[in-house]
Design an enzyme around this catalytic site. Structure first.
Site: not given
Ligand code: C6P
Length: 416
Positions: A133, A210, A213, A236, A374
């Site tokens: 991401h 990370d 997910q 999440k 993203c």
């Molecule tokens: N992915 C998706 O729809 P935040 O926005 O900080 O809570 O998470 C960022 C982020 C970082 N790493 C991974 C693997 C992610 O999936 C995400 C967030 C969402 O896939 C929003 S773009």
């Protein structure tokens, strides 16, 4: 697991959009929140609201205690060795920016070898995977550009499986930091992070996982993984927005510089000099999101009250069924077909733009995400503009999978 009972705790699911029952399949973007989480945050504002670590009065002490209790709960949930290894942040993105900034400046400023690497030891590099991401890519890219280093990228195959041999070859180039997605948000691939961490350590790198997910779907044990850092977002995993965590091993957190300055992150301040608070407070500048931290604690308790093995099996069945039934649609191409997958299915249909498909099935009540999610380099790798992504949570049902499949079939027929 009684899904109907569970769904009663998520009132937002019980509504119609465009006159159709809502089928919410955008859980990788954010999950819905159970009543207990909503009520916990509400209760805080109704009865406990106060700034923390600052007041001698009753409310402030109660709020401070509750906030620190939430930290203990997070530490237990991911099996951190010490509670002070949990830093509250706004989410995954902020946690990763904290790391990329702090690890870079520490070494840049002091020119020491206090961390296991120095940006002055060339070649300086950070190794990531091809399925990251943007939040686990751009901060490292900017860091290496600032420090004059290099970003290395471990490739994946056409199924979205990381090439472990290429990963090891890149480790031989001596990257100081390895940052990896536990689960890809575009492909659903579950990376073999334990093995990747072991290999990275063998070559002297520190590791960042990370977990954005994975946190809602898989049990996390940071000591068993032996990762140096693990990051995730509350929103999440059924918790409120605006709260997330950075887990870090004490030895590295101790050596790192603060990321932001001000508030209770200090020890002493004069016009000439500032000394910083102990862990984890030196990384928590300004007033934190106390209500959301309490909501995160309640979300953890909500998950812990369920049979997590059963939840995992249920979510696996949802993905498997979706893949099987969607396969029957003409021109279907799945993006990401790793044997180890979690939480989602990503696809395109020949000749149909993902955005058009997503817009039409939205009118049928089905909420999915379309686009690059993203993770633009992943789309470039597969030579596509984006995908349609259906992502699941524990409250989704097999009937909802059927609604998805019917909606996609109908939309594809309309668009062809
Ligand atoms: N992915 C998706 O729809 P935040 O926005 O900080 O809570 O998470 C960022 C982020 C970082 N790493 C991974 C693997 C992610 O999936 C995400 C967030 C969402 O896939 C929003 S773009």
């Amino acid at each position: 697991m009684d899904i109907n009972e569970i769904r009663k705790q998520f009132p937002v699911l019980d509504q119609q959009v465009y006159g159709k029952p809502l089928v919410y399949l955008d859980n990788a973007a954010t999950t819905q929140k159970p009543l207990c989480v909503i009520e916990r945050e509400r209760d805080y504002y109704l009865h406990e609201n106060c700034n923390i670590h600052r007041g001698v009065h009753y409310l402030s002490q109660m709020a401070t205690e509750a906030y620190e209790h939430a930290r203990q709960t997070v530490a237990r949930f991911i099996n951190a060795k010490e509670t002070h290894e949990i830093v509250f942040t706004r989410g995954t993105t902020e946690s990763l920016n904290l790391l990329a900034t702090s690890l870079g400046t520490e070494n840049g400023k002091r020119k020491t070898e206090s961390l296991p690497f120095s940006v002055f030891r060339f070649p300086f590099s950070v190794l990531i995977t091809a399925m990251e991401h943007h939040s686990n890519l751009v901060p490292w890219q900017q860091m290496v550009q600032r420090c004059g280093g290099q970003l290395l990228v471990a490739p994946m195959d056409d199924n979205g499986v990381l090439d472990l041999q290429a990963y090891e070859d890149l480790l031989k180039q001596g990257p100081q930091i390895v940052a990896m997605a536990h689960v890809s948000n575009t492909l659903g691939t579950v990376n073999p992070v334990k093995e990747m961490i072991r290999m990275a350590h063998q070559y002297g790198a520190i590791t960042v996982v990370d977990g954005a997910q994975s946190i809602a779907h898989l049990p996390i044990d940071v000591q068993d993984l032996d990762c140096d850092f693990f990051v995730f977002s509350g929103h999440k995993m059924y918790a409120p927005m605006g709260i997330g965590c950075l887990y870090g091993k004490t030895e590295w957190l101790e050596k790192m510089s603060p990321y932001q300055f001000g508030g209770e992150m200090v020890d002493t301040v004069s016009f000439e000099r500032t000394t910083f608070n102990k862990l984890p407070f030196k990384f928590e500048a300004g007033t934190p999101n106390v209500g959301a931290a309490l909501g995160l604690e309640t979300a953890i308790q909500f998950l812990e009250n369920l049979d997590r093995k059963a939840v995992e099996e249920h979510e696996t069945l949802l993905v498997k069924t979706a893949v099987e039934k969607l396969s029957a649609i003409e021109g279907m191409r799945f993006i990401g077909q790793a044997p180890e997958r979690s939480g989602l299915v990503s696809f395109i249909i020949d000749g149909i733009h993902p955005y058009d498909l997503g817009t039409i099935i939205d009118k049928m009540g089905v909420a999915v995400r379309t686009g690059h999610h993203c993770a633009e380099p992943v789309m470039t790798r597969f030579g596509i503009p984006g995908t349609v992504r259906a992502s699941f949570a524990l409250y989704n049902t097999l009937e909802e999978v059927d609604v998805l499949v019917k909606a996609v079939t109908r939309a594809a027929n309309m668009l062809r």
